[in-house]
Design an enzyme around this catalytic site. Structure first.
Site, PDB file in Angstrom:
ATOM      1  N   GLY A 473       0.897  -0.795   0.221  1.00 42.92           N
ATOM      2  CA  GLY A 473       0.138  -0.268   0.267  1.00 42.92           C
ATOM      3  C   GLY A 473       1.217   1.190   0.329  1.00 42.92           C
ATOM      4  N   LYS A 579      -7.149   3.897  11.963  1.00 40.81           N
ATOM      5  CA  LYS A 579      -7.830   4.624  12.553  1.00 40.81           C
ATOM      6  C   LYS A 579      -9.336   3.392  13.398  1.00 40.81           C
ATOM      7  CE  LYS A 579      -9.211   7.404   9.899  1.00 40.81           C
ATOM      8  NZ  LYS A 579      -8.090   7.770   8.653  1.00 40.81           N
ATOM      9  N   VAL A 609      -4.732  10.514  13.564  1.00 42.35           N
ATOM     10  CA  VAL A 609      -5.133  12.331  13.404  1.00 42.35           C
ATOM     11  C   VAL A 609      -3.975  12.844  13.166  1.00 42.35           C
ATOM     12  CG1 VAL A 609      -6.159  14.147  15.555  1.00 42.35           C
ATOM     13  CG2 VAL A 609      -6.386  11.398  15.706  1.00 42.35           C
ATOM     14  N   ALA A 611      -2.128  12.678  10.603  1.00 32.62           N
ATOM     15  CA  ALA A 611      -1.197  11.761  10.137  1.00 32.62           C
ATOM     16  C   ALA A 611       0.377  12.573  10.846  1.00 32.62           C
ATOM     17  CB  ALA A 611      -0.644  12.377   8.779  1.00 32.62           C
ATOM     18  N   GLY A 664      -6.724  14.804  -6.451  1.00 35.86           N
ATOM     19  CA  GLY A 664      -5.926  13.556  -5.102  1.00 35.86           C
ATOM     20  C   GLY A 664      -5.973  14.176  -4.042  1.00 35.86           C
ATOM     21  N   GLU A 667     -10.973  11.574  -1.698  1.00 33.97           N
ATOM     22  CA  GLU A 667     -11.029   9.932  -1.629  1.00 33.97           C
ATOM     23  C   GLU A 667     -11.304  10.140  -3.238  1.00 33.97           C
ATOM     24  OE1 GLU A 667      -9.751   7.460   0.208  1.00 33.97           O
ATOM     25  OE2 GLU A 667      -9.446   8.724   1.278  1.00 33.97           O
ATOM     26  N   ASP A 678     -15.058  11.143   8.643  1.00 35.81           N
ATOM     27  CA  ASP A 678     -13.774  10.452   8.846  1.00 35.81           C
ATOM     28  C   ASP A 678     -12.665  11.387   9.538  1.00 35.81           C
ATOM     29  OD1 ASP A 678     -10.981   9.239   7.907  1.00 35.81           O
ATOM     30  OD2 ASP A 678     -10.450  11.535   7.635  1.00 35.81           O
ATOM     31  N   LYS A 682     -11.837  10.626  13.932  1.00 39.11           N
ATOM     32  CA  LYS A 682     -10.657  11.417  14.206  1.00 39.11           C
ATOM     33  C   LYS A 682     -10.830  12.332  15.600  1.00 39.11           C
ATOM     34  CE  LYS A 682      -8.604  12.084   9.984  1.00 39.11           C
ATOM     35  NZ  LYS A 682      -7.942  12.513   8.853  1.00 39.11           N
TER      36      LYS A 682
END
Ligand code: ADP
Ligand code: ASP
Ligand code: MG
Length: 817
Positions: A473, A579, A609, A611, A664, A667, A678, A682
């Protein structure tokens, strides 16, 4: 005068025998004897034992094994150009004798100890005979001496006790006028009747020490195949290094607890006369090796070494009949001594309710039987319990004379074991404080030794073993790339070695206990044919039982998360940007933390949370230092941040969403961002981190997807969104009128959590946000009027992987804490 002893590997090959010659030649002084004690050629004692077992069993042929030994001696003589008849005859006579003894064993189907001792004695007798021949041939005048004529012992054939008085006199007489080199057989002696006995496996060291003490020499040197005594057994701890100096007592403890490099009884005779003892490497004579003397020299390390004895059996002697009754321990030990059981380890709880002792497995039955017989009355009346026997245990010991009166050593030791999920069944510390010993499960021995070595000899490096889920990934791949780039630096500058030991994705898995080469992990992984099986992967992590194992979940899978509990339970740390685990029920969230706390493993998820931004760690630091968080306001979605930061001027909302999708920033289906779910996840984590128990369903979450666009394809959704542009433009216009901007944010205070679109004015930190940055604003008791702000990119593979990487390294640094 000096005594030199060469072990089996030192005399095992032509190459090494040449080295022995050089060493002997360089140390021989004119008009002074030099005593050289040698072992059997490496492996020969084992070969003879295996031939005797074949003979005893009556199955198979012992001759091929004996022929091999014969040929080896003969070949060595040949290599040194020795072809004389006398030597040939000597070998022939010896091997005829060995064969006839073995035939006897075969005939009787029995192998009494005296026969075994006699048979194995040929190992040393033959090696020393040919070594003497070789040195003579090379021009050093030598005499072969069969020490069994000098060392007198009792009749305990396989581990005989020495009669020092007679032995010392014999040796002194033998060497009274001797001025050459004596090649003396190690390992063997004889009893009063003149029957050959042995001093126990590894006993040639002891022979050397007996000679050294008898002749009161200036120095004894033990030449072997390693650079002296190392901090741990190099076969079990890769990072072991040479200890420059030891006291006799330290050396004695290390060898007693399993350091094979010195046979334990060796120390006492030289200690009595304070004769300096050196351990040196035959293959590397320039290396200083280890010097052993009276004083424990301060070399900066309180602990000098770590040893272990694998495979011991622990027996527990328990019962109310022990409390306050005088003489119970004496009776216990006398029963054990009468049964000739050697006690390796001993501890008694201060409640006096139990005495626990360790013995070799071969002695366990005898020990139980003899103690239970001695206490049969007490056992019958219930005052003493029948002995509890625990098998498959190992003893690990940290050793060093300087730990005396130094606090914190035991704490350090038990912390390292605990951190690695190693349960301790018993602990002992001698009152001389020379060692601390712990009994653990045998299967954890190597892990324990490595963990202890890391913590006590940090001068080297600590290694972290990674098992990564999702290597192919975006985050997993980036992480592997970062590890590859940084590994040299980490090893050189931070003393941390990172091994990627396992990789798994949804189709296949790869485990390499030596570490996967990161330069070509992709092709190795592609080639692997092992089907993905997460349970098998985790089982393998457990069997490998490496210290500092870390499970890194770079997937977004909810299935992987289900395994966290069993992983943490086994004291394996989990580091993850995933998460899901933290956003399931509060019960699950609490359980993961309890498990981590109990097992000493870490559960780290900073990248859940923001990154790579230090959000969770800042919260932790604030709270640990006594601050109280009053409110958190946060823009937690890079996509929504970009969308609303760009929603200015004439631009239509649907066009901006499209642009974000194309760049990008969202999503592939932008609804995953616009739903607010999302952000809610968080926010849930943040609220739980400040101690507010919540479930996802408790939150008010503003969903930005128009109702008609929630189902159907992405294209259909965009069509619906276009129809709703007016609604968004109106919201924006209204905000602009009040000099405000729209931000999609989470607001968490101690009573409620709100997630949705809000208009903020120019005083608010969010007003200035640009690009796709995240921003988290903490208002706390300390940061009340001027809140603490964290701002930066909150998404992206590079920063997320870097965040994961940083947490992995923090585990390697645990010893600092
Ligand atoms: P020799 O044949 O020379 O008597 P041994 O095999 O009896 O040699 O002992 C040397 C071996 O002991 C080393 O090769 C090493 O594998 C092992 N060993 C175990 N613990 C230690 C330690 N703490 N330091 C050095 N060597 C050790
Ligand atoms: N040859 C004996 C053994 O292998 C003695 C020794 O090497 O010290 O045990
Ligand atoms: Mg040895």
């Amino acid at each position: 005068m000096k005594v030199l002893k060469f072990g089996g590997t030192s005399v095992g090959s032509v190459e090494n025998l040449n080295k022995v010659f050089e060493i002997v030649k360089s140390q021989k002084k004119k008009n002074e004897a030099l005593i050289v004690v040698c072992s059997a050629l490496g492996g020969v004692t084992d070969q003879i034992i295996s031939a005797t077992n074949i003979a005893k069993s009556g199955e198979g042929d012992f001759e091929p094994e004996i022929k091999k030994i014969y040929k080896r001696h003969k070949d060595i003589l040949k290599a040194f150009g020795i072809k004389d008849k006398i030597a040939d005859e000597h070998l022939k006579v010896s091997f005829d004798k060995i064969n006839s003894l073995l035939e006897g064993v075969q005939l009787l189907g029995q192998l009494p100890d005296h026969s075994l001792a006699h048979l194995v004695s040929f190992g040393e007798r033959l090696s020393c005979y040919i070594i003497a021949e070789i040195l003579n041939k090379k021009g050093v005048k030598t005499r072969f001496i069969n020490a069994s004529n000098l060392i007198k012992t009792d009749s305990n054939y396989l581990s005989a006790r020495v009669d020092f008085e007679t032995t010392d006199l014999n040796i002194q007489n033998e060497f009274a006028k001797f001025k050459d080199v004596a090649i003396v057989t190690g390992f063997i002696g004889s009893n009063r009747k003149g029957h050959i006995t042995t001093l126990g496996r590894g006993g040639s060291d002891f022979t050397a020490s007996i000679f050294a003490a008898a002749l009161n020499v200036e120095e004894i040197q033990i030449w072997t195949d390693v650079n002296g005594v190392l901090t741990a057994d190099p076969r079990k701890v890769d990072q072991a290094f040479t200890v420059p100096s030891l006291s006799y007592l330290e050396a004695m403890e290390l060898s007693h607890f399993g350091a094979k490099v010195i046979y334990p009884p060796t120390i006492q005779p030289v200690l009595n006369k304070a004769i300096p003892l050196k351990i040196k490497n035959t293959s590397n004579p320039e290396h200083a090796g280890t010097s052993i003397s009276l004083e424990s020299v301060d070399d900066g390390n309180v602990i000098k070494g770590i040893s272990s004895i694998s495979n011991v059996t622990i027996l527990r002697f328990e019962g109310s009949g022990l409390v306050g009754v005088i003489g119970m321990a004496a009776r216990l030990f006398s029963a054990l001594s009468q049964a000739e059981v050697n006690i390796i380890f001993l501890t008694q709880g201060s409640s006096e309710h139990s005495i626990c002792f360790g013995v070799l497995p071969a002695d366990a039955k005898k020990a139980k039987r003899s103690v239970e017989a001695a206490f049969s009355l007490e056992i019958k009346s219930g005052y003493i319990q029948p002995l509890i026997v625990e098998e498959n245990k190992a003893i690990v010991a940290v050793i060093g004379e300087r730990m005396h009166k130094q606090p914190g050593i035991a704490a350090k030791m038990f912390k390292a074991l605990g951190k690695n999920g190693i349960n301790i069944s018993a602990i002992a510390q001698g009152s001389s404080e020379l060692n601390i010993t712990a009994v653990i499960d045998n299967k954890h021995e190597a892990k324990a030794l490595n963990a202890l070595h890391e913590i006590f000899f940090k001068s080297d490096y600590s290694s972290i073993n990674l098992f990564i889920v999702g290597p192919s990934g975006l985050i997993g791949g980036t992480l592997l790339e970062q590890i590859k780039r940084q590994s040299q630096y980490l090893k050189a500058e931070k003393s941390i070695e990172i091994n990627v030991t396992g990789l798994i994705n949804s189709t296949k898995m790869l485990i390499d206990s030596n570490g996967i080469d990161l330069n070509n992990w992709e092709s190795t992984f592609k080639k692997t044919s092992t089907k993905s099986d997460l349970q098998a992967f985790i089982d393998k992590i457990n069997t490998l039982d490496f210290s500092n194992s870390v499970f890194v979940d770079c997937s977004a899978s909810s299935t992987v998360v289900e395994y966290y509990e069993q992983i943490l339970e086994k004291s394996i740390s989990v580091v993850t940007p995933n998460k899901i685990a933290n956003t399931l029920s509060q019960k699950k969230y609490d359980r993961l933390r309890q498990l981590a706390k109990k097992s000493g493993a870490s559960f780290l998820y900073e990248t859940n949370v923001g990154a790579g931004l230090p959000v969770i760690s800042t919260l932790d630091a604030l709270q640990n230092s006594g601050d109280k968080i009053l409110k958190i306001e946060a823009v937690l979605s890079g996509s929504l941040s970009f969308i609303f930061n760009s929603f200015k001027g004439e631009k239509l909302f649907s066009d901006i969403v499209k642009e974000a999708q194309q760049k990008g920033y969202t999503e592939p289906d932008p609804r995953d961002d616009l739903s607010g779910l999302d952000v809610a996840r968080k926010a849930l984590i943040l609220s739980r981190e400040i101690g507010i128990s919540k479930e996802l369903g408790d939150f008010e979450v503003e969903n930005l997807i128009p109702k008609q666009g929630r189902k159907g394809s992405v294209e259909e959704f965009f069509n619906v969104l276009k129809k709703n542009d007016k609604h968004f433009s109106e919201l924006k216009a209204k905000a602009e009128k009040e000099n405000k901007v729209l931000r999609y944010m989470a607001m968490i205070d101690r009573t409620e959590v709100k997630i949705g679109l809000q208009a903020v004015d120019s005083d608010h930190p969010f007003y200035q946000l640009s690009g796709s940055d995240n921003m988290i604003v903490f208002t706390s008791e300390r940061y009340r009027s001027n809140p603490l702000v964290i701002k930066g990119p909150g998404a992206g593979a590079e920063v997320t992987a870097a965040g994961v990487f940083a947490e992995i390294i923090s585990i390697g640094n645990y010893m600092e804490n």
